[in-house]
Design an enzyme around this catalytic site. Structure first.
Site, PDB file in Angstrom:
ATOM      1  N   ASP A   7      31.909  56.952  22.367  1.00  0.00           N
ATOM      2  CA  ASP A   7      32.520  56.087  21.359  1.00  0.00           C
ATOM      3  C   ASP A   7      31.339  55.271  20.824  1.00  0.00           C
ATOM      4  O   ASP A   7      30.178  55.687  20.983  1.00  0.00           O
ATOM      5  CB  ASP A   7      33.624  55.208  21.983  1.00  0.00           C
TER       6      ASP A   7
ATOM      7  N   LYS B 120      40.713  54.848  27.822  1.00  0.00           N
ATOM      8  CA  LYS B 120      39.532  54.303  27.134  1.00  0.00           C
ATOM      9  C   LYS B 120      38.764  53.461  28.128  1.00  0.00           C
ATOM     10  O   LYS B 120      39.346  52.919  29.074  1.00  0.00           O
ATOM     11  CB  LYS B 120      39.966  53.409  25.968  1.00  0.00           C
TER      12      LYS B 120
HETATM   13  O1  2IT Z   1      38.305  57.205  19.532  1.00  0.00           O
HETATM   14  C1  2IT Z   1      38.191  58.386  19.880  1.00  0.00           C
HETATM   15  O2  2IT Z   1      39.088  59.214  19.668  1.00  0.00           O
HETATM   16  C2  2IT Z   1      36.950  58.801  20.536  1.00  0.00           C
HETATM   17  N1  2IT Z   1      36.073  57.959  20.723  1.00  0.00           N
HETATM   18  C3  2IT Z   1      36.776  60.198  21.040  1.00  0.00           C
HETATM   19  C4  2IT Z   1      37.402  60.358  22.379  1.00  0.00           C
HETATM   20  C5  2IT Z   1      37.158  61.682  23.041  1.00  0.00           C
HETATM   21  O3  2IT Z   1      37.624  61.822  24.182  1.00  0.00           O
HETATM   22  O4  2IT Z   1      36.524  62.564  22.469  1.00  0.00           O
END
Ligand code: 2IT
Length: 445
Positions: free
Chosen positions: A164, A124
């Site tokens: 996100d 993340k």
């Molecule tokens: O919280 C999540 O799963 C997302 N923001 C999507 C992450 C992604 O790599 O598609």
């Protein structure tokens, strides 16, 4: 396993990381039993290794605003765990972003991605930069400055960022454009890309669609039909939009959306062009929902309030962590709520979750409910690797199957004596078992 010892050691090492500790505690409490039944987990120090990210990048992002003034933000990428695949997870651009929130999100992402059945590790990132009120040109300059620093640490088989909160198709476009200029390759090292340049059909809708597929499976366990049910949604961004689209298609009635300014109650139901209007609201960049009540006068705007005070059958937090607290949970239950599903990551406080479970409400955590988003990112990676594009039907069919599979895994590990399905436990144990076994297989690294 001595949960309290592990938590206090973690707290001493990382003081003040409340959200991260909250996410870790939830997982530890869920897995305690299976952990104790498998001495190899303790022997391999799985927990101690899982609660520390593989590495964290923190960097300064300096950029020039439209007035010619220099702005400085913080940028981060937390590469949490790559045991089952490349680091995968979104970038969040929001004023609240700090290391605690990104560590909690990366930690959860590791288990969520394990649940999707696809080979993706957890990561993340993001920045305390808020796109609210910024011009397109400012957002582009910020994204470019952010990427100048991050590009060396990501790649199609290393780390694949996505969107996100605050990062949508526009931001992904600017980030990916700069990434390609620097990396000189075109292997799709981002998901959530535009359809014209490697994006997947259904990715924008996937988090919301997947959530409703999951909710449908939850309701089926009690022979309840979604048709005709009233639904409260919070937020009004991409996730809320997808959830509203699918819920409406399946015959439910969405009666609320919300923003930082308050919430909208629309008793006639938010459907059709009203759902599309949510996107217009978002694209206005003001981050408020109040204009909805001016455009649709039969609806009411409640300033500074949350939608959980309305009487509904189903509640779907779709905005941000800890947006539904114990008091909200008590109100929902007193009003006869049947099902609460976190579409946002850790949308409910720990006390609210405990209360729903105590009252035997159908409740499921974000890492199961919203996994359709990252799962469809995984499908985007597959399409990019094969240099093809699947049809809408093909992606949606795979997404639906994945959500059913996540539900089945949660059921397998979450069914309690007496029949109540503890989805928090089920999802945490299912995700943990997969990651833990893979860690043991790969040795001490
Ligand atoms: O919280 C999540 O799963 C997302 N923001 C999507 C992450 C992604 O790599 O598609």
């Amino acid at each position: 396993m001595k949960i309290n010892n592990i938590l206090s050691a973690l707290e001493a090492k990382h003081p003040g990381e409340h959200e991260f500790l909250q996410a870790v505690k939830e997982v530890l409490v869920s897995i305690e039993d299976v952990y104790n039944q498998h001495p190899e987990f303790e022997k391999n120090r799985i927990i101690e290794r899982l609660v520390e990210p593989d590495r964290i990048f923190t960097f300064r992002v300096a950029w020039v605003d439209d007035n010619g003034d220099i702005q400085v933000n913080l940028g981060y990428r937390v590469q949490f765990n790559n045991t089952i695949g490349p680091y995968k997870g979104g970038l969040r651009f929001h004023a609240s972003v700090n290391l605690s929130s990104l560590k909690f999100l990366g930690f959860e992402q590791t288990f969520k991605n394990a649940l999707t059945t696809l080979p993706m590790g957890g990561g993340k990132g993001g920045s305390d930069f808020s796109p609210r009120g910024k011009s397109n040109a400012e957002i582009m300059r910020f994204c470019q400055a952010f990427m100048l620093e991050l590009w060396r640490n990501i790649g199609p088989d290393t780390d694949v960022p996505a969107g996100d909160i605050g990062v949508g198709t526009r931001e992904i476009g600017y980030l990916y454009g700069m990434y390609k200029k620097l990396a000189r390759e075109n292997t799709g090292t981002f998901t959530g890309k535009g359809l014209e340049y490697g994006g997947s059909l259904i990715r924008p809708e996937a988090t919301g669609f997947g959530a409703l597929y999951f909710v449908n499976e939850m309701l089926k366990t009690r022979n309840i039909d979604l048709q005709g049910k009233t639904v409260a949604i919070s937020g009004f961004g991409n996730v809320a939009w997808g959830a509203a689209l699918k819920a409406t298609e399946l015959g439910a009635k969405i009666v609320t959306i919300s923003g930082p300014d308050g919430y909208i109650y629309d008793p006639a139901g938010i459907s059709g062009e009203k759902i599309e209007y949510m996107l217009e609201l978002r694209d206005s960049g003001d981050d408020i929902v109040a204009p909805y009540a001016e455009k649709y006068p039969d609806s009411i705007f409640f300033a500074g309030k949350k939608p959980w005070e309305q009487k509904v059958d189903i509640a779907l937090p779709c905005a941000i962590q800890n947006e539904l607290n114990k008091k909200d949970a008590e109100t929902l239950v007193a009003n006869g709520v049947t099902c609460v599903a976190e579409v946002s990551n850790m949308g409910c406080t720990a006390e609210a979750v405990d209360f729903f479970i105590e009252k035997k409400i159908l409740f499921a955590p974000g890492k199961a409910v919203n996994a359709g988003g990252v799962a469809t990112s995984g499908l985007e990676m597959s399409q990019n690797a094969m240099h093809i594009q699947w049809t809408e039907e093909e992606v949606d069919r795979k997404l639906h199957q994945i959500m059913k599979n996540i539900h089945a895994q949660s059921l397998k590990y979450g069914k309690e004596e007496g029949g109540y399905i503890n989805y928090v436990k089920g999802a945490n144990v299912a995700g943990f078992m997969k990651v833990a076994r893979a860690m043991i297989a790969q040795g001490v690294v």
